[in-house]
Structures are given as structure tokens and as C-alpha cells.
Design a protein around this motif. Structure first.
Motif, PDB file in Angstrom:
ATOM      1  N   GLU A  46     -50.383 -10.942  43.143  1.00  0.00           N
ATOM      2  CA  GLU A  46     -50.107  -9.883  42.158  1.00  0.00           C
ATOM      3  C   GLU A  46     -50.992 -10.078  40.939  1.00  0.00           C
ATOM      4  OE1 GLU A  46     -46.131  -9.939  40.703  1.00  0.00           O
ATOM      5  OE2 GLU A  46     -46.488  -8.254  39.331  1.00  0.00           O
ATOM      6  N   ALA A  47     -50.990 -11.345  40.464  1.00  0.00           N
ATOM      7  CA  ALA A  47     -51.797 -11.635  39.266  1.00  0.00           C
ATOM      8  C   ALA A  47     -53.280 -11.362  39.537  1.00  0.00           C
ATOM      9  CB  ALA A  47     -51.616 -13.096  38.857  1.00  0.00           C
ATOM     10  N   ALA A  48     -53.745 -11.805  40.734  1.00  0.00           N
ATOM     11  CA  ALA A  48     -55.166 -11.638  41.043  1.00  0.00           C
ATOM     12  C   ALA A  48     -55.538 -10.176  41.154  1.00  0.00           C
ATOM     13  CB  ALA A  48     -55.496 -12.366  42.340  1.00  0.00           C
ATOM     14  N   SER A  49     -54.686  -9.423  41.871  1.00  0.00           N
ATOM     15  CA  SER A  49     -55.072  -8.022  42.037  1.00  0.00           C
ATOM     16  C   SER A  49     -54.976  -7.256  40.730  1.00  0.00           C
ATOM     17  CB  SER A  49     -54.209  -7.358  43.133  1.00  0.00           C
ATOM     18  OG  SER A  49     -52.859  -7.596  42.870  1.00  0.00           O
ATOM     19  N   TRP A  50     -54.019  -7.689  39.891  1.00  0.00           N
ATOM     20  CA  TRP A  50     -53.951  -7.011  38.572  1.00  0.00           C
ATOM     21  C   TRP A  50     -55.246  -7.307  37.776  1.00  0.00           C
ATOM     22  CZ3 TRP A  50     -53.509  -9.188  33.542  1.00  0.00           C
ATOM     23  CH2 TRP A  50     -53.359  -8.255  32.531  1.00  0.00           C
ATOM     24  N   LEU A  51     -55.657  -8.563  37.799  1.00  0.00           N
ATOM     25  CA  LEU A  51     -56.883  -8.926  37.068  1.00  0.00           C
ATOM     26  C   LEU A  51     -58.088  -8.164  37.608  1.00  0.00           C
ATOM     27  CD1 LEU A  51     -56.519 -12.789  36.606  1.00  0.00           C
ATOM     28  CD2 LEU A  51     -56.545 -11.056  34.815  1.00  0.00           C
ATOM     29  N   ARG A  52     -58.152  -8.070  38.936  1.00  0.00           N
ATOM     30  CA  ARG A  52     -59.281  -7.363  39.546  1.00  0.00           C
ATOM     31  C   ARG A  52     -59.277  -5.896  39.171  1.00  0.00           C
ATOM     32  NH1 ARG A  52     -61.747  -9.447  44.378  1.00  0.00           N
ATOM     33  NH2 ARG A  52     -61.476  -7.430  45.391  1.00  0.00           N
ATOM     34  N   ARG A  53     -58.086  -5.382  39.124  1.00  0.00           N
ATOM     35  CA  ARG A  53     -58.012  -3.981  38.721  1.00  0.00           C
ATOM     36  C   ARG A  53     -58.451  -3.804  37.268  1.00  0.00           C
ATOM     37  NH1 ARG A  53     -53.103  -3.796  41.305  1.00  0.00           N
ATOM     38  NH2 ARG A  53     -51.936  -3.829  39.341  1.00  0.00           N
ATOM     39  N   LEU A  54     -57.984  -4.742  36.483  1.00  0.00           N
ATOM     40  CA  LEU A  54     -58.224  -4.597  35.040  1.00  0.00           C
ATOM     41  C   LEU A  54     -59.701  -4.814  34.674  1.00  0.00           C
ATOM     42  CD1 LEU A  54     -56.680  -4.110  32.395  1.00  0.00           C
ATOM     43  CD2 LEU A  54     -56.527  -6.591  32.122  1.00  0.00           C
TER      44      LEU A  54
END
Ligand code: ATP
Length: 990
Positions: A46-54
Motif C-alpha cells: 500500500e505504502a509503495a503503490s501510494w508513493l509510486r502514484r504520488l
């Protein structure tokens, strides 16, 4: 359960585990570790995909969408993704993100540079997160494996913060989770389940949960809940039914306990933070039940820890703040001091500026004053120069310009003998017995070695121009061989326009000026070119000129000193150049290998100018001698023989004759030995007459020429002191006038005898002239004929080089009684155009008595009255009983050597004559003839024949001449010779 877990953000799974452990039977087949790992992985994803999105996949390229724990740690280790993410949420939160130029994966862990960069980024990120109140982790968590859960929590907290902001969150964001603040989360983590609980219990705030619910469509968000209910069901499924209630009860009470603990922790935290309200999204105090002592203790210790942490944090912040304040205060103080200094400097600068302006102004005034004084000084200098030149003019001094030749190519390393050159002074370094010395000489002008031909000529120009005004001008170059005489007068061998010498420039200037004056004057310019070689005068303008010997006649009526030399009419500078080339060619014909003719002969270019005034009809005559003398060095006669010796002797003779003439003139001797050489004969009119004379004295800079240089300069200095007669003219004029009057008396006496008109016979005793003037005054412009009273040097118009109109009585009286002329049958000059040719022819026709005209023309009556001689001339000449033969010739039989005769008759200057005259005590004589006159007139004649004639001069011979047809040639000679002598003497002052 999931809802509860989500709402209260603590780990139900861990509660269940605790409860099962309490009941002593851990569910079989349940892999809690796997579950925890699974849960942690979900959160990491979750954290990784949020960062990637951001931050975008590009920036987060090192972070896979579903990273392993190690990949997650390494991906974030550089801090770049974290900083960028944070900056996306809160712009400028991390001021400077150090982007690693290299792929972090490629950099060895130990690389100092990248480690430092990572640390910088991570530290900045953590500080910013701390300031925002978002839970953080420790920088070392990214360096060691197994600690990424705290990083994940931090990222998810940041995500929560981001979502709060995106939802329009205002004011201060409050973190709802029970995550430890920055540094250590150990108080919140159970020892035995830290990895698992870390991932479960931290950061799952109500807010986060609610936010998570926003993303319900994503499976990942559902998974924890699903797994929890599965866990509970799995736990209960293998229980006996009678165990279930107990188990559920203990489970619930445990959950409640955890919940209360959680709530109390929050409230403590809230209190500690003085924030007043504890942010529990769905909290309801009525729901809270008394907690167990453990939980309370844990909460208290937790709270204390927070407080302690906060205090430490506050203290740190405070001390930082204090430090900053001190720094700011100090800086403000410094700024004040600086401001003060700046003010002081400013006022100092202003003061200095003012002073500078003041001084600048004063300096300006000073400079202005100096400039004024300097210009005044220059004016005075200029004035002095003018006055000096005027005085020189008045005195009739010969001008002397000195020119120093530069070293020739190949001589440059020599030391110049010329020490110093100033406007009019030259200093020569000399070597004497006492060592080195200096000698200074003063001239009208000194030109240094760098002086150009143009500069030299510019100081000569006024002199040249006065030729057109009717002056006679003589410019001669003096100096030892090779000192630059020819260079100055003609130019170098390879002649260019800029290297042209005085000769070319003078002629060019004359033509230019003639052109400018063409509306008022009609000028004709003619040129002669001769050389004096071995005391023989040769014509350089004819090819056979070198074989023909020419004579010099100073008293030539035509104004030509060498009447037999070719006289070529020129009308442009190119004509002159052609002629001079011919002259140079003819000159070099005479040169031999041993003998460079230019060094061994004197050359003279004579320019004759005749100008007709188009309004008055008056004619001006001017002539200019441009003389390039032979080398002046003393030749040791013992060293040369033959031709060379002869040349040397002749050069020495002519130059020493020149020296003698100069020193005679300088000493105002009564006798000036012009006749001692052809050169002085040629220059007679220029040296002793009323010509303007300029000598260019040349010197070489070589030290071995010092002796010659000094003697050359000494000679030149002597020349500079010579006065050309103007002062003498006054004195001489009165004497001459007296002489004229006496001659007129003779004439009157003759006339009386022959029944001349009464006005001649009635000669008043006091002034013989005045009584005889009146009848002629209407036809004679005496003003143009007689010298001015002050005796100053005048244009020829005033002093004699003028012919009045062709119809003037004067015009018809041409002197031809000069011995040379009488003997020389000289050609008429100049070859004028038709209307003038008539006058010339008239001149030729004029016979007896012409000498009187010459006398008249050259010497004017200071009173401006007509001379009695004129009246005599006007009345006498055409008579058959003329005093002189119509062919203007003496009977010179018995005079073998013409030179001898010439010298005998004209060797004396006018002062010489006057001296004789004074001694003769002229004063009274009976019958119009004084015995003294006889004596005086007889003296110059060397010929015994002539001398014997003089005593007979008087009324009787004249009477005889007038009356007696039988009076032969001899009686004419008796009269003619004395008058001729007189005429010659007068003529010499021309
Ligand atoms: N002012 C000058 N600048 C440059 N070269 C010069 C100058 N004066 C003279 N010369 C050079 O010096 C050499 C000698 O000069 P020039 O022939 O004029 O001397 P001179 O006194 O006329 O000698 P002579 O008595 O033999 O005729 C020539 O080569 C000439 O070009």
C-alpha cells in the motif's frame, strides 16, 4: 471486528493471540507469523503503490509496486522518493533534495558520497515530518533490514496526512494512531510481537481507516479485515461449544482493555500536547470502561515517554530556538553596527566627495590659470619669435637654419655627436683635453634628425613666397660632404612626393600662389640651372653646357646673374621636375668614379619670376637662387693630387671666399671681396644686397665628424650675424644722393652750355634736385622709385625690381652701362609674351644714359622726389651727341682680361665706394665738377687708361662730347667709365 479494528486502530489479531495464549491453547494450524508477514506486506504494498502514484513511477523507479521488505528499504534508502513525496504534499518542506547522480542500486553501500547524500535527504525528510507532526522513523531503519515496518508506518501516516489535506483539512493535522512519535516506538510495541504488531498496531488510525475505506474497491484494503475474521472463526471453529462463550468474553474484554488503553493513551498524549481534545473519530467516552492496571500503567508510561520525548523535543527546539534567537539578536546587533558604520562611511564619502569636488574645482581653476598662463607664454614666445624675425628682417640678417642628418642605415649603433636640439639651439658633444664637453649654437631654427622635408619647407615657405612679391631670395645649403645638402635641396635619389626637397616644393608653391593670384597678377616663371665646378660656371640645362664657360654678371639689367645660361620658361611643377632631371643628368655626366660631382661642385637652380600687376600694369621681378654647395670639409691637400687636388683647391677657394665675404659683411668692412670666387660673385646680390637669404647648415651626427661639425656650426653662426645692408642703406642713401646731385650739376652745366631750357640752367644753389624735379613729376611715379626713408628691406616694387608701366618714362630707361653687360651682349630676360616683348625690344633700343635708370630704380630718393638724374636722362639720351655709343659697348681694347677688369671695377662694395667718396671730400666744386669726384670716380678703375681719363672728366670733355662730332670713342669712354663705375657701385646694392 474489522470495523472495530479499523475504528480503533489497534491489532485485534494480537488481542486474539493474547487471549488464546491466556487460555493456553494456541490454535493449531494457524500461522500467525505468516499472517503478520502477509499483513506487513499488504501495508508495504500500500505504502509503495501510494508513493509510486504520488511521485510517479519514474522518480520511484527503484521502488517496485509490490516490493519485498529489502526492496522497499533500498528503494527508499536514498530519501529521494520520500523527500519528493513530502514536497508534493507540502511544497518546500524539504528545501534541498540531493539527487544522487547514480543509480542507488549501483552504489556500494559503503560509498561515502552516496551515504552522505542519503543521510542528508533522509534527515531532511525526517525533520520536516517531525515539524509537521507526522510520525517518523529512525534514519538507521533504512540502513538495516528488518525495520521497514516503521518506515511503512511513517509512509502510511504521510499518506493519511496527504489525504487529510486533500480533503480540505485545515489547521493542525492530528495523528490518530498510537504510533510512537519520532524516534522510538518501543513503548507502543509489544516485545514479543514487535514485527507483527509494529505493522498492525501502528499507524492504523481512524482517519487512515476511513481513508482506507475510500479505497474499498482495492482488494488490498479488504485483506486485513478478511484475514481477521478468518482468524477469529478459525480460533472458534475448533473449540468446544462450551468454551466459546468464555473465549469470546475474554476476547471482548481484552479488546475493551486494549481499546481503553488506546483511548487513555490518546488522551494522555493530548494532554501532554495541550491540545485539549483527543481526536477520536468515533470515540464515545460512555463506551469506555475502566481499564486494567497494566493497561493504565502502560498508558501512563507511554504518556510519560511521550511527555519526556516532547519535553526533550521542546527543549531541543527551545535551545535551537534560543540559539537561533541569539544568532538573530547578534545578527541584528551586527546589522545595527553595520548600519551605523554604513552611515558613517556614507557621510564620510559625502564629505570626501564634497572635498573632492571642491578640490577638483580648485584644480580646474588652477589648470585654467595655468593654461591661460601657458597660452600667454606661448603667445609671448610666438610674439618674441615674430619680433625676433622682424628685427632680423629689419637688420637684414641672413637667416640660418640648421639641420641634423639622421644616422644612415647601418650606423644606428653609433653615439650621436648631437647632444640636444631645441627650437633654435643645438648642443654638440665635444671631446676636449679636459674630457667631454658641450658646445651650444643658436640659429633661427634647428631641425633634428627626425624632421621631415615638409617641416623643413614649411619654415622656408614664407621666404619662397616673397619671391612673388618681388624680393630676391637666396637659399643655400652648406655642410660637409654627405651631411644632407642635396637631400634638403632636392631630395633622396628615389624621389617621392613626400621626400621632395626645397627646390621642388618651392617651385610648386610658387605655381600654386601664382594660380591663386591670377586675378590680380600675371606671373611668368623661368628657370636656370648652373654649376660651378673648378671655378667655371656651366649650364646644366643644355647637353653641351659642361663645355661652355659662362660669365657671372651681377649688374645685368635683365636681372640675370648668368645671362648666357639657358633660361627655360616653366609653367608647372612637372616642367620643373623634368628640367631638374635634365640638370642632374648633365651634372652626373661630369662625374667620374673617383669624383662624385655633387660633392665637388656647387649647383644653383635660379628661378626668375616676373609678375605683372593686372590693375596697375606694374611689373614685379623676383629671383630665387637655390644653391647646393660642394662639401665644405677641409681637404688635406697633401693627400690628394691631380684633378682631385685641383677640385679641392677650387672648393676651398670658393668656400673660403664665401667665408671672407661673410666676415667682411659681419664686420661691416668697407670692402667686401665678392670677386674672389665665382660662388661669391653669383651670390653677391643675395649676400650683400637687399635679398632675403637663408642658409641651411647641415651637420652629420657621426662622432668622427665632430671637428667638421663644430667648424661648420661656427661658420654658420658667423653667417647668422651678418646684416644685409638695410641699416647701411639709410646712411648710404644720403651719400649717394649727394653724389647724384653733383652729377646732376655736371649735367646742368653741360646743358647751360648747350642752351638748355632755363629751368635747368637756373639751378638753385641749395638743392640741385628740387629745382629740376617739377617738370617730370607728372610722368614719374617717384613713390615707386625712391627708397623709403627708414631704409627697411622692401619688395622690389619699392626698391627697384619693378618696372613701371610700359608707357612710363622710367620704363624706357633701361640701364645698360654695366661693364659686364656692355661687354657681354647678354640676352634679354625674361622671354615675355608679345606685348612685353615690345618692352624688351624697347629696352634694347635704349641707348646712352641707361645706367641712370638703373641707378634710379635701385636707389630711391627718401624724400620721394624725382632725382635730377632722371631729368637728365629724359632729355639727353636720344641726342646724336650721346655720351655713349648706341651699341652700348665700350671700347675695351687694351683690357685683355675681362675678369681682371671686372674685378677691378666691381670688387668694391658700395661702402667701399662711399668710403672713397668721403675721403674725396666732395662738397664744393666749380663748374659742376669737383676734383674730388674725379678722384673718387677714378679710383676704382684699375686700367691706367681709364684712370688717365678721369682727371679730364669735367665740363670740357662733356662739352666736347656734346658739341664735337669729332669727339671720338675715347672721349665717350672718359665720361662713360666713371659713370659706369658709379652705376656699378650703386647697382651692387640692389
Ligand atoms: N634628413 C635626412 N634623412 C634621411 N636621409 C638623409 C637625410 N639627409 C641626408 N640623407 C642621406 O644621406 C646621404 C647623403 O646625403 P646627401 O647626398 O644629401 O649629402 P650631401 O651633403 O649633399 O653630400 P654631397 O656633398 O656629396 O653632395 C644620402 O643617402 C641621403 O639620402
Amino acid at each position: 471486528m474489522a470495523a472495530i479494528e479499523g475504528a480503533f486502530s489497534f491489532s485485534v489479531a494480537s488481542v486474539v493471540e493474547d487471549v488464546l495464549q491466556q487460555h493456553g491453547n494456541r490454535p493449531r494450524g494457524l500461522d500467525f507469523d505468516a499472517r503478520r508477514a502477509e499483513e506487513a506486506a499488504f501495508r508495504r504494498y500500500e505504502a509503495a503503490s501510494w508513493l509510486r502514484r504520488l511521485v510517479g513511477v519514474v522518480v520511484a523507479k527503484d521502488l517496485p509496486a509490490e516490493p519485498s521488505e529489502e526492496e522497499f528499504r533500498i528503494g527508499l534508502r536514498s530519501g529521494i522518493i520520500l523527500c519528493n513525496a513530502l514536497n508534493k504534499i507540502q511544497q518546500g518542506a524539504v528545501q534541498k533534495v540531493v539527487e544522487s547522480p547514480l543509480d542507488s542500486a549501483l552504489i556500494p553501500d559503503g560509498a561515502a558520497l552516496s551515504a552522505y547524500q542519503y543521510f542528508e535527504n533522509v534527515r531532511n525528510f525526517l525533520v520536516a515530518m517531525e515539524e509537521m507532526g507526522v510520525p517518523t522513523f529512525e534514519a538507521s531503519d533504512l540502513e538495516q533490514g528488518g525495520k521497514s515496518s516503521r518506515v511503512v508506518n511513517c509512509v502510511l501516516a504521510l499518506k493519511s496526512y496527504c489525504e487529510w489535506k486533500q480533503a480540505g483539512g485545515n489547521g493542525v493535522w492530528k495523528f490518530g494512531g498510537n504510533v510512537k512519535p519520532a524516534t522510538s516506538g518501543k513503548q507502543f510495541v509489544r516485545k514479543n510481537s514487535e514485527p507483527f504488531m509494529g505493522s498492525l498496531s501502528r499507524n492504523v488510525s481512524a482517519d487512515e481507516k476511513s481513508l482506507n475505506s475510500v479505497c474499498l474497491d482495492k482488494d488490498i484494503d479488504k485483506k486485513p479485515c478478511t484475514s481477521l475474521s478468518t482468524l477469529v472463526r478459525a480460533v472458534l471453529s475448533d473449540r468446544k461449544p462450551e468454551e466459546v462463550p468464555n473465549l469470546v468474553e475474554s476476547l471482548l474484554s481484552k479488546v475493551m482493555e486494549e481499546f481503553e488503553h488506546h483511548v487513555s493513551g490518546k488522551s494522555e498524549l493530548k494532554k501532554a500536547n495541550n491540545s485539549g481534545d483527543f481526536n477520536i473519530s468515533h470515540g464515545n467516552k460512555s463506551l469506555l470502561k475502566p481499564c486494567s492496571q497494566n493497561v493504565q500503567n502502560a498508558a501512563i508510561s507511554n504518556r510519560d515517554g511521550i511527555l519526556e520525548k516532547n519535553q526533550i523535543y521542546d527543549k531541543g527546539t527551545q535551545s535551537r530556538f534560543m540559539k537561533q534567537k541569539i544568532v538573530v539578536d547578534q545578527q541584528q546587533k551586527d546589522i545595527k553596527v553595520l548600519k551605523h558604520t554604513l552611515c558613517a562611511t556614507k557621510s564620510g564619502m559625502q564629505y570626501m566627495q564634497m572635498k573632492f569636488h571642491e578640490e577638483f574645482h580648485n584644480l580646474g581653476l588652477h589648470i585654467h590659470g595655468l593654461a591661460h598662463a601657458a597660452s600667454g607664454y606661448h603667445r609671448v614666445l610666438e610674439e618674441n619669435r615674430k619680433l625676433y624675425n622682424q628685427v632680423q628682417d629689419l637688420k637684414g640678417n641672413i637667416r640660418v637654419y640648421c639641420r641634423v642628418r639622421p644616422f644612415l642605415p647601418g650606423q644606428y649603433n653609433q653615439l650621436s655627436t648631437v647632444g640636444h636640439v631645441e627650437e633654435g639651439t643645438i648642443t654638440i658633444n665635444t671631446l676636449s683635453k679636459n674630457g667631454k664637453g658641450q658646445k651650444s649654437f643658436s640659429f633661427n631654427k634647428v631641425f633634428g634628425p627626425l624632421a621631415t622635408q615638409e617641416e623643413v619647407f614649411s619654415d622656408t615657405r614664407p621666404l619662397v613666397r616673397s619671391v612673388l612679391d618681388g624680393y630676391n631670395v637666396c637659399i643655400f645649403a652648406y655642410g660637409q660632404t654627405g651631411s644632407g645638402k642635396t637631400f634638403t635641396m632636392t631630395g633622396p635619389n628615389n624621389l617621392t612626393e613626400s621626400s621632395q626637397g626645397v627646390n621642388y616644393r618651392a617651385l610648386g608653391d610658387l605655381f600654386l600662389l601664382a594660380e591663386q593670384r591670377k586675378d590680380t597678377f600675371f606671373y611668368e616663371v623661368s628657370v636656370q640651372m648652373i654649376e660651378i665646378y673648378n671655378e667655371q660656371v656651366r649650364d646644366l640645362l643644355t647637353s653641351d653646357g659642361l663645355n661652355k664657360r659662362l660669365e657671372i654678371r651681377n649688374s645685368s639689367q635683365t636681372g640675370l646673374s648668368v645671362p648666357d645660361a639657358s633660361l627655360v620658361h616653366v609653367s608647372s611643377t612637372s616642367d620643373v621636375i623634368d628640367l631638374m632631371n635634365i640638370g642632374q643628368r648633365n651634372r652626373s655626366v661630369g662625374a667620374t668614379a673617383l669624383n662624385d660631382r655633387s660633392s665637388r661642385s656647387h649647383s644653383c637652380l635660379t628661378v626668375h619670376v616676373q609678375g605683372k600687376d593686372l590693375t596697375s600694369g606694374n611689373i614685379l621681378r623676383g629671383c630665387m637662387h637655390l644653391v647646393d654647395l660642394a662639401g665644405s670639409e677641409r681637404v688635406d691637400k697633401s693627400e690628394v693630387t691631380g684633378d682631385r687636388l685641383r677640385e679641392a683647391q677650387h672648393i676651398n677657394k670658393s668656400l673660403s671666399a664665401l667665408g671672407d665675404v661673410i666676415s667682411s659683411l659681419a664686420q661691416r668692412n668697407s670692402h667686401v671681396p665678392y670677386r674672389n670666387s665665382k660662388l661669391t660673385q653669383l651670390l653677391q646680390d643675395s649676400l650683400g644686397g637687399q635679398a632675403k637669404t637663408l642658409m641651411f647648415v647641415h651637420i652629420s651626427p657621426e662622432p668622427d665628424a665632430t671637428g667638421e661639425t663644430i667648424s661648420t656650426l661656427k661658420f654658420a653662426e658667423r653667417v647668422a650675424t651678418v646684416e644685409l645692408g638695410a641699416a647701411r642703406v639709410n646712411k648710404e642713401s644720403s651719400d649717394v644722393k649727394e653724389l647724384r646731385e653733383q652729377v646732376a650739376s655736371l649735367k646742368a652745366a653741360l646743358a647751360r652750355k648747350d642752351g638748355e631750357p632755363a629751368y635747368i640752367q637756373q639751378k638753385p644753389s641749395g638743392s640741385p634736385c628740387s629745382a629740376q624735379l617739377s617738370p617730370f613729376q607728372p610722368t614719374l611715379n617717384a613713390k615707386n622709385v625712391f627708397p623709403s626713408p627708414n631704409g627697411m628691406r622692401k619688395p622690389m616694387e619699392d626698391v627697384g625690381n619693378i618696372e613701371v608701366r610700359s608707357d612710363s618714362p622710367l620704363r624706357q630707361k633701361k640701364p645698360t652701362m654695366d661693364l659686364d653687360e656692355l661687354l657681354g651682349n647678354s640676352p634679354t630676360w625674361p622671354p615675355f609674351s608679345n606685348h612685353d616683348q615690345k618692352n624688351v625690344d624697347d629696352d634694347r633700343e635704349v641707348g646712352p644714359g641707361e645706367w641712370v635708370d638703373k641707378l634710379m630704380v635701385n636707389k630711391q630718393d627718401p624724400n620721394g622726389v624725382e632725382s635730377p638724374l632722371m631729368s637728365w636722362n629724359l632729355n639727353v639720351p636720344e641726342k646724336p651727341c650721346g655720351l655713349f655709343p648706341a651699341n652700348n659697348r665700350f671700347d675695351v681694347s687694351g683690357i685683355d682680361d675681362l675678369d681682371e677688369l671686372d674685378a677691378g671695377t666691381s670688387d668694391s662694395s658700395e661702402p667701399d665706394l662711399l668710403w672713397q667718396f668721403n675721403n674725396s671730400k666732395l662738397g664744393s666744386f666749380s663748374n659742376g665738377i669737383s676734383p674730388n669726384v674725379e678722384k673718387a670716380l677714378a679710383k676704382p678703375a684699375k686700367s691706367p687708361e681709364l684712370r688717365t681719363m678721369i682727371p679730364k672728366l669735367g665740363p670740357s670733355p662733356l662739352r666736347k662730347a656734346v658739341n664735337g662730332a669729332g669727339q671720338g670713342h675715347a672721349s665717350q669712354q672718359r665720361i662713360a667709365k666713371p659713370t659706369s663705375v658709379i652705376k656699378r657701385k650703386m647697382g651692387s646694392r640692389k
